[in-house]
Every structure is written in structure tokens, then in C-alpha cells.
Design a protein around this motif. Sequence first.
Motif, PDB file in Angstrom:
ATOM      1  N   ARG A  78     -20.199 -27.448   6.977  1.00 22.78           N
ATOM      2  CA  ARG A  78     -21.106 -27.951   8.016  1.00 22.78           C
ATOM      3  C   ARG A  78     -21.155 -26.993   9.201  1.00 22.78           C
ATOM      4  N   ASP A  79     -22.252 -27.038   9.913  1.00 23.97           N
ATOM      5  CA  ASP A  79     -22.408 -26.284  11.151  1.00 23.97           C
ATOM      6  C   ASP A  79     -22.377 -27.301  12.286  1.00 23.97           C
ATOM      7  N   ALA A  80     -21.241 -27.362  12.978  1.00 23.30           N
ATOM      8  CA  ALA A  80     -21.073 -28.363  14.031  1.00 23.30           C
ATOM      9  C   ALA A  80     -22.054 -28.159  15.176  1.00 23.30           C
ATOM     10  N   PRO A 103     -26.209 -29.983  13.938  1.00 16.28           N
ATOM     11  CA  PRO A 103     -26.053 -31.164  13.081  1.00 16.28           C
ATOM     12  C   PRO A 103     -27.346 -31.483  12.354  1.00 16.28           C
ATOM     13  N   PRO A 104     -27.237 -32.082  11.171  1.00 15.99           N
ATOM     14  CA  PRO A 104     -28.446 -32.397  10.396  1.00 15.99           C
ATOM     15  C   PRO A 104     -29.248 -33.520  11.036  1.00 15.99           C
ATOM     16  N   ASP A 105     -30.504 -33.591  10.660  1.00 12.21           N
ATOM     17  CA  ASP A 105     -31.390 -34.659  11.115  1.00 12.21           C
ATOM     18  C   ASP A 105     -31.253 -35.810  10.110  1.00 12.21           C
ATOM     19  N   LEU A 106     -30.456 -36.805  10.475  1.00 14.86           N
ATOM     20  CA  LEU A 106     -30.152 -37.898   9.562  1.00 14.86           C
ATOM     21  C   LEU A 106     -31.412 -38.665   9.170  1.00 14.86           C
ATOM     22  N   PRO A 165     -29.615 -35.529  -0.537  1.00 17.52           N
ATOM     23  CA  PRO A 165     -29.939 -35.185   0.861  1.00 17.52           C
ATOM     24  C   PRO A 165     -29.300 -36.123   1.878  1.00 17.52           C
ATOM     25  N   VAL A 166     -29.249 -37.419   1.575  1.00 16.09           N
ATOM     26  CA  VAL A 166     -28.687 -38.379   2.529  1.00 16.09           C
ATOM     27  C   VAL A 166     -27.167 -38.249   2.583  1.00 16.09           C
ATOM     28  N   MET A 167     -26.531 -38.127   1.411  1.00 11.96           N
ATOM     29  CA  MET A 167     -25.078 -37.940   1.419  1.00 11.96           C
ATOM     30  C   MET A 167     -24.696 -36.684   2.189  1.00 11.96           C
ATOM     31  N   GLU A 168     -25.435 -35.602   1.969  1.00  7.93           N
ATOM     32  CA  GLU A 168     -25.099 -34.349   2.650  1.00  7.93           C
ATOM     33  C   GLU A 168     -25.286 -34.468   4.160  1.00  7.93           C
ATOM     34  N   ASP A 186     -19.309 -38.742  15.396  1.00  9.96           N
ATOM     35  CA  ASP A 186     -20.750 -38.792  15.642  1.00  9.96           C
ATOM     36  C   ASP A 186     -21.401 -39.962  14.914  1.00  9.96           C
ATOM     37  N   LEU A 187     -20.928 -40.262  13.717  1.00 12.15           N
ATOM     38  CA  LEU A 187     -21.493 -41.370  12.949  1.00 12.15           C
ATOM     39  C   LEU A 187     -21.198 -42.715  13.596  1.00 12.15           C
TER      40      LEU A 187
END
Length: 571
Positions: free
Chosen positions: A211-213, A216-219, A453-456, A465-466
Motif C-alpha cells: 500500500r501507499d500510505a 490511499p485508495p478511493d473506497l 477491487p473492494v478487498m484491495e 482509517d477504516l
Amino acid sequence: MAADSAVILVGDDPAALHAAIAPVRKRLSRRGWSCKVNAPFIAVFAPSGGRLDITGGLDGHGVLVGEIFDGAGAALAPEARGVLGCRPLAEARARAVCSDYWGRYLLIRRSAGEVAILRDPSGAIDCVVWRRGGVTFVATGADDVIDPWLPESSGIDWGEVAALIRRPGEHRHRLPLTDLTPVAAGELRTIGTAGGRSQQIWRPADVYRRRDANEPPDLKAAVVLAVTALAGSRRWVAELSGGLDSAIVAAALSIDQRAKVAAWVNHYVDHREGDERDYARAVARHHGVVLTEVRREGLRLNAQRLEAGADAFRPASNDIDPDYNDDIAERIEALEAWGSLTGQGGDAVFFQMPTLLVGLDEIWERRLGARAEVLHSISRWLRRPLWLTALAREWREEVRHRAAWTHPWLEDLKSVPPAKALQVSALAFCQTFQGPAVRSRRGACVNPLLSQPVMEAGLALSSVDLTWGGRDRAAARAAFADDVPSLILDRRSKGELGAYYGQAVVHRLPFLREFLLGGALAQAGLIDPALDARLTRDHLLWRGGHSELLSLAQTEAWVRRWRDRLGRRRI
């Protein structure tokens, strides 16, 4: 037969393939199966009314089974699918496929002397392989049409059955059948005349480690991409439980896709904690759809119903609520829907688990930079002091809990902090939801929140963050704040059906007593002598244990079914 059933035969030579098919061709036809791919070295059979897309490789030495999408969520065209099926499938290529594509698929490729099988990281389609008579068999389901092809030495693995009984209801990767090899989600399995080998191409821990802290991904974008691509333009029966996860799936659908949903279904019981209609109604009003409310009364629990879910490679943990599955199956058939759409898996991928270990992740990831306000919010959320002794105790318990698991995703958790490791183990358990159930016989059961995609996206976000601000699934709530009714977003409670199931099992105790104490597991010496004392009304109502009893009954039905199947197999 399941909607996602198929069996792929790859011969060492055309003669071996022909010899395997010829004696069973009429049997397959009588059962409603037809040949989908017919090449000199490869043949694929599936139910004529099945739900799987099956494309042979352009050169006749590979096959792609299931749905596959590019990074933008576009389904691959038939020609592109054929090209994908005719490329070599070594480790580097498998990693490229998992990086460039996603979906619900198996990719199979023949080369000299061996067959390579890649199962997609979501595990949405089951996969079991074996060899017999110069042919490699790849099955997505355990329909009894495969019985003549099973290895002659195959039998029930009583050690694995005992392990299922010790940890009822949990997903075990290993099969309770000998000489059959399960392929894990994200695994590249190679099998041939010289034996086999395995490479875990995709695992949740790797996603976290890469991951790139800082980016962050667009959930929300990941959820919308997965839901809209998997739903497509098909007709669905959709679950609307009243919980956050199914509400997010409903919100992620486009307006046109919501219009194609044949029924939005909510099951409820006459227990306040199991009646979530007010929440489901709020979602239905928000989207202008009609809610179908189904009142539940008891459980349909008998030997015939249990046997209906026993035609699988494992006991049917995903069929533990037979009335729910039967109702959805009937609606799929009556409404001519493609399948069912659920929000299962959201608890794991969005992080619903209340645990002090989130605080330990903050310390683990930030060291001396750990933020006091984060630790305080977690302590306030759980109403527990965040002492180091409490953190250490909870961490030890989590490590002990997963030590008995056999899933390949849990074999390498190096440098993964404790709460994130808990999330990985929860995702491994969620493979249960990808397993067969009676509803999947009528149509595909699709769980978009367990897609790659969602799991990642969920794995690349820290557990802090979650759960930001001391709230379960906080990131998901924030992402869909404009799309989900505030009644759902602000909800602190969660539906609970334990009391309902307990009462339902109490009413079926006479059947369960006879079924379990006089069954195949008892004959094998695998029933705890103390079970007799637990099969009482008072014990169940005061001490619980209904889910363990249901899981035990499923295992008993599975053993009976497979004992009969293996005893009468023949060509």
C-alpha cells in the motif's frame, strides 16, 4: 446442479480425453449438461442453462471460465477472452492477469505435460482439481455427474471431518476428501504427470504491504466499480437486510440497474432485534423501490433439506439458513432473475470488528508518532481502557484463534499489524459466503463487496482509517454519506437473530437428536458424548450453541451423502 457448475477436462493426449468422455456422454446429456468447448486436448461441460461464460483459447490449449473485467470495469470481449486463454500461464503471467484484470473467473492453460489453473482472488467460483487416466479434471462444483471421473482411491478424510467438528461453521481450505486438491482464491496451481506445485499469486497481506500510505485508495470508487460491473444489465433478486453493507450495494447500483432488480427482499422475524424492516424501508424509500418483506417462522430442518445442500466439496456452511436460501432460490426462478445480489463480506472489508487491536495498529504503524486522540477514540468506542496488558491479551487471543486455520492467506502475515491480520482472517472466513448454497442452484450468488477491487481498497487502508473516530466501518459510512439514509449511517446497533435461531432449533430437537446420535459421525466415533446432554431445550436457551448444532447437522448430512456417492461410483 449449481448455476456456476462446470467441469474442464484436459487430456495428456487426445486419446486419453476421448477415453474419459465416451462412457459418460449419455449420462451428461440426461442430466442436462452439454459440451461448451471441444478441442483435441480440452473439453468443457456445463449445464445447458448455466450462468458461466466459457471461452476456449484461440489455439485450443486453454479456456477462460466466468466473468472477467479490465481495470475500468469493462467486460472483456469474446476475442480478448480467447486471446487470454491462449497465452502461457507461468507465475509472471499469472501475476499480470491478477494485476490487469479482476472478476469471477478461472483461467486454465495446457502446456507439455502439465496444466496450470489460476483462480481469481475473490474466490467467487470454486475450484477443485485431480488426475485420472491421463486426464486433469478441474471442477467448479461437486455435482454428481463428476462421480465416474473421481479418483478410484478418493474417500472421506476423517481427520479433516474431525477438524470441521472441532471448529464448526468456519471455512477450511482443505477438503474432507482424499486425492482431490482445492485451489485457493488467488492461487496458481500446476498439476501434471510429474506431480503438482502451488504458488499463491495474490494474498491480502501482500496488498497491505504494497500500500501507499500517502495515496490511499478511493473506497467508494472501488465499490461502485465492482457493483456496477458485476450487476451489468441483468435482472437480480437483491438483499436489503436493513444493514449498512446491503444499503451500500444498493446505493452503488446505477439508476438503470436498480430498475432491473426484480425484487428487493428483506427477511424479518417476530423478535425486535431481528426485525430490521424500518431500516430496509428507509433505503427503499431513498431509491424509490418497492421492498418485499418476508416474515420468517421457524426453520425447515429435516434430513431431505440437509441433503439438498450436501452436494458440495465441503459441508455447506453457506446454506446454514435453509429458509432464507429456499426463499431466494424460489424468487430467482419465479422472477426469471439471473441470480442474487448481496452485501455479504462488508463487515470484513470495511472493518466492523470491535477490537482494541486497532489501537495496537496505530502504535505499530506510527511508533512514537502514535496519536493520543486515536487511542482515546478507540477506548471510548469499546468502553474499555487501552492498557498494554489488555492489548497484549487480545493480540495473543487472536494469534491463538487463527493458529488452527489452514487457509493459504494466513500463512504469511509478516509485518502485518494485529488488527489488519484480524481483517485478513475475517476475509478468509468470508470465503464461506462464496461457497454453494441452495439459492446458487437457481442463479449465481454474487457478493460484490468480496470482489478483488473492494478487498484491495479495504486492505490498503489502515484499520485506524477504516474505523476513524472510533466507529466501525467509518470510512465506508463517510464514503457513502450522501447515498445512504442517515437512519442507516447513524445506526449503532446490528440485527441479531441468535434468539430466533435458538428457538427454531429447540423445536427441531427431536429430529436433531435422532439424526446426530444415530448417524454416520457417531458411527465414526466423532460425536462428543456430552452432546446428548446439550440436546435439551434448557441448555440451548440458557447456554446457546444452536449454530454449532446446525453446522454439525450439515457435516452429518455431507458425510452421509458422500459415503453413498463414493460407495456407488462407477463408469
